[in-house]
Design a protein around this motif. Structure first.
Motif, short mmCIF file in Angstrom:
data_model
loop_
_atom_site.label_atom_id
_atom_site.label_comp_id
_atom_site.label_asym_id
_atom_site.label_seq_id
_atom_site.Cartn_x
_atom_site.Cartn_y
_atom_site.Cartn_z
N UNK A 46 39.75 27.80 38.89
CA UNK A 46 40.01 29.16 39.35
C UNK A 46 39.89 30.08 38.15
N UNK A 86 48.85 35.55 37.21
CA UNK A 86 49.67 34.33 37.15
C UNK A 86 49.70 33.80 35.73
N UNK A 121 52.84 33.19 33.40
CA UNK A 121 53.36 31.83 33.26
C UNK A 121 53.16 31.27 31.86
N UNK A 167 44.38 37.85 40.69
CA UNK A 167 45.66 37.20 40.92
C UNK A 167 45.87 36.04 39.96
N UNK A 168 44.79 35.31 39.65
CA UNK A 168 44.91 34.20 38.73
C UNK A 168 45.23 34.71 37.33
N UNK A 215 39.57 36.30 38.35
CA UNK A 215 40.19 36.70 39.62
C UNK A 215 41.50 37.39 39.27
N UNK A 242 55.71 32.50 29.45
CA UNK A 242 56.99 31.97 29.88
C UNK A 242 57.12 30.49 29.51
#
Lengths: 99, 313
Positions: free
Chosen positions: B183, B193, B197, B189-190, B187, B200
């Motif tokens: 992915x 993320x 993440x 949304x990726x 993109x 984090x």
């Protein structure tokens, strides 16, 4: 009083989780399943996290629970998006073959 | 009381059901998914048994990274044989999987019975470790055993990890993977993320490292969480596999082992004992080095490559 409130939240959260799982198992296609699973589960997780935050009676634990919910939200949103995208692409390939 | 018993019984029966599905499920892909779920329930059970260190390790390594490795292997299988993708991957032989799981179950049973036998007389090692915990300056007995009391074992554990990585590299060498990202980070949304993440994961890894001295945590869990960030970067194409490793990568693979073994040997020079690092700061430094090594090794194991290179967006 807090305990009663937390119990109501917990039961509500479990209800939403259960509904999401039933949706995942019973609905006909991948889009409906994703819809049921992500929507209901995110709400269920929020209610459960809220109940646990109330019971913990500590601001630190409550903010960590909020962070957990936000992370769950991000993860389920993005994975639902990717699964739906993949399913859509696979559908196009199938239709192309049919013609 | 009955409530907790019910929860425990529920967890155990879910665990056994999942294990049965992993072994007997007809479709390989489902078996992998069930295995990941098995790891998560196992982590919950470790938590209920009061061993948070193991629960953390099981969740991060057993469910997370092993699951990612298996899914990667499944993807490779589909690339080799496209028919597997339609069926979800058929098992080569159900009988073989049953036989192997029976043997594994037998091994666990024998070890478990041996453990029950030991319980009566020889709890001395555990008691001795707890008694001399105050000498180490550490609050977490697991960290004290891993780094001080049984430090030599940990050196060998690090070497096993390195050996496993070298073996996997040897196999991957002959069989180049396409290495395309699943992915793309382009993109939106990726990308979002990954931007949430990965930092984090870094924060959580550092927290686990710092907490490891007194609370559950430590280099292995921190390294696994670090590797989760590496896996995500690989999957989204932010880093791409390389056939040759850079000097920095090579060094970070052995950094942890070098630090641990070095700090174990150095005290010998001025008349100390083997595997006795001087003080808490030294222990933090060793654990940090081990975290880097474990994180890099596991990330490279997932990408099945010698090195990783960052891609400019």
């Amino acid at each position: 009083m807090i305990d009663v409130f937390a119990l109501v939240l917990l039961i509500g959260g479990c209800g939403f989780m259960f509904a999401g799982t039933v949706g995942l198992l019973r609905l006909p296609d991948v889009y409906c399943r994703l819809h049921a699973q992500t929507k209901a589960d995110n709400l269920g997780l929020l209610l459960i996290c809220a109940a646990l935050a109330l019971l913990s009676e500590s601001l630190l634990a409550a903010s960590l629970l909020l962070l957990i919910w936000l992370l769950g939200l991000v993860a389920s949103t993005v994975s639902a998006h990717l699964i739906a995208r993949h399913a859509r692409a696979a559908e196009r390939v199938d239709r192309g073959k049919g013609r | 009381m009955i409530g907790t018993l019910a929860v425990d019984l529920l967890l155990v029966s879910i665990l056994i059901g999942l294990a049965w599905q992993v072994v007997r499920g007809r479709v390989l892909f489902r078996a992998i998914v069930f295995f990941v779920a098995f790891g998560l329930i196992m982590a919950m059970i470790w938590g209920r048994l009061g061993v948070p260190d193991l629960a953390l390790a099981e969740a991060a390594i057993g469910a997370g990274l092993t699951g990612a490795l298996m899914l990667g292997a499944f993807r490779r299988l589909v690339e080799i044989d496209a028919r597997q993708a339609v069926s979800g991957g058929l098992r080569p032989s159900p009988r073989l999987s049953l036989l192997l799981s029976l043997l594994a179950g037998l091994l666990v049973a024998v070890l478990g019975l041996a453990g029950l036998e030991l319980r009566g007389g020889s709890g001395e090692a555990g008691r001795a470790a707890l008694d001399s915990l105050h000498l180490t300056g550490l609050g977490n007995p697991v960290s004290a055993v891993l780094l001080l009391f049984r430090g030599l074992d940990t050196v060998f554990e690090m070497l096993v990890l390195l050996g496993a990585f070298l073996g996997a590299r040897h196999v991957a060498e002959r069989d180049r993977r396409s290495g395309a990202a699943i992915a793309s980070h382009r993109l939106p949304m990726v990308g979002a993320l990954q931007m949430t993440v990965v930092p984090l994961a870094l924060v959580v890894a550092l927290h686990l490292l710092r907490a490891g001295a007194n609370d559950p945590g430590g280099a292995f869990q921190a390294g696994a969480v670090l590797a989760a960030g590496g896996v995500l970067l690989t999957l989204t194409g932010r880093v791409v596999p390389q056939a040759q490793a850079g000097l920095l990568t090579r060094f970070s693979l052995i950094f942890g082992t070098l630090m641990l073994a070095g700090s174990g040997i150095v005290p010998l020079i001025y008349g100390g004992v083997l595997m006795a690092p001087p003080g808490k700061t030294a222990i933090y430094a060793i654990e940090a080095a081990m975290m880097v090594s474990i994180g890099v090794t596991l990330s490279l194991l997932f990408s099945a490559s010698a090195g990783l290179r960052a891609v400019r967006s």
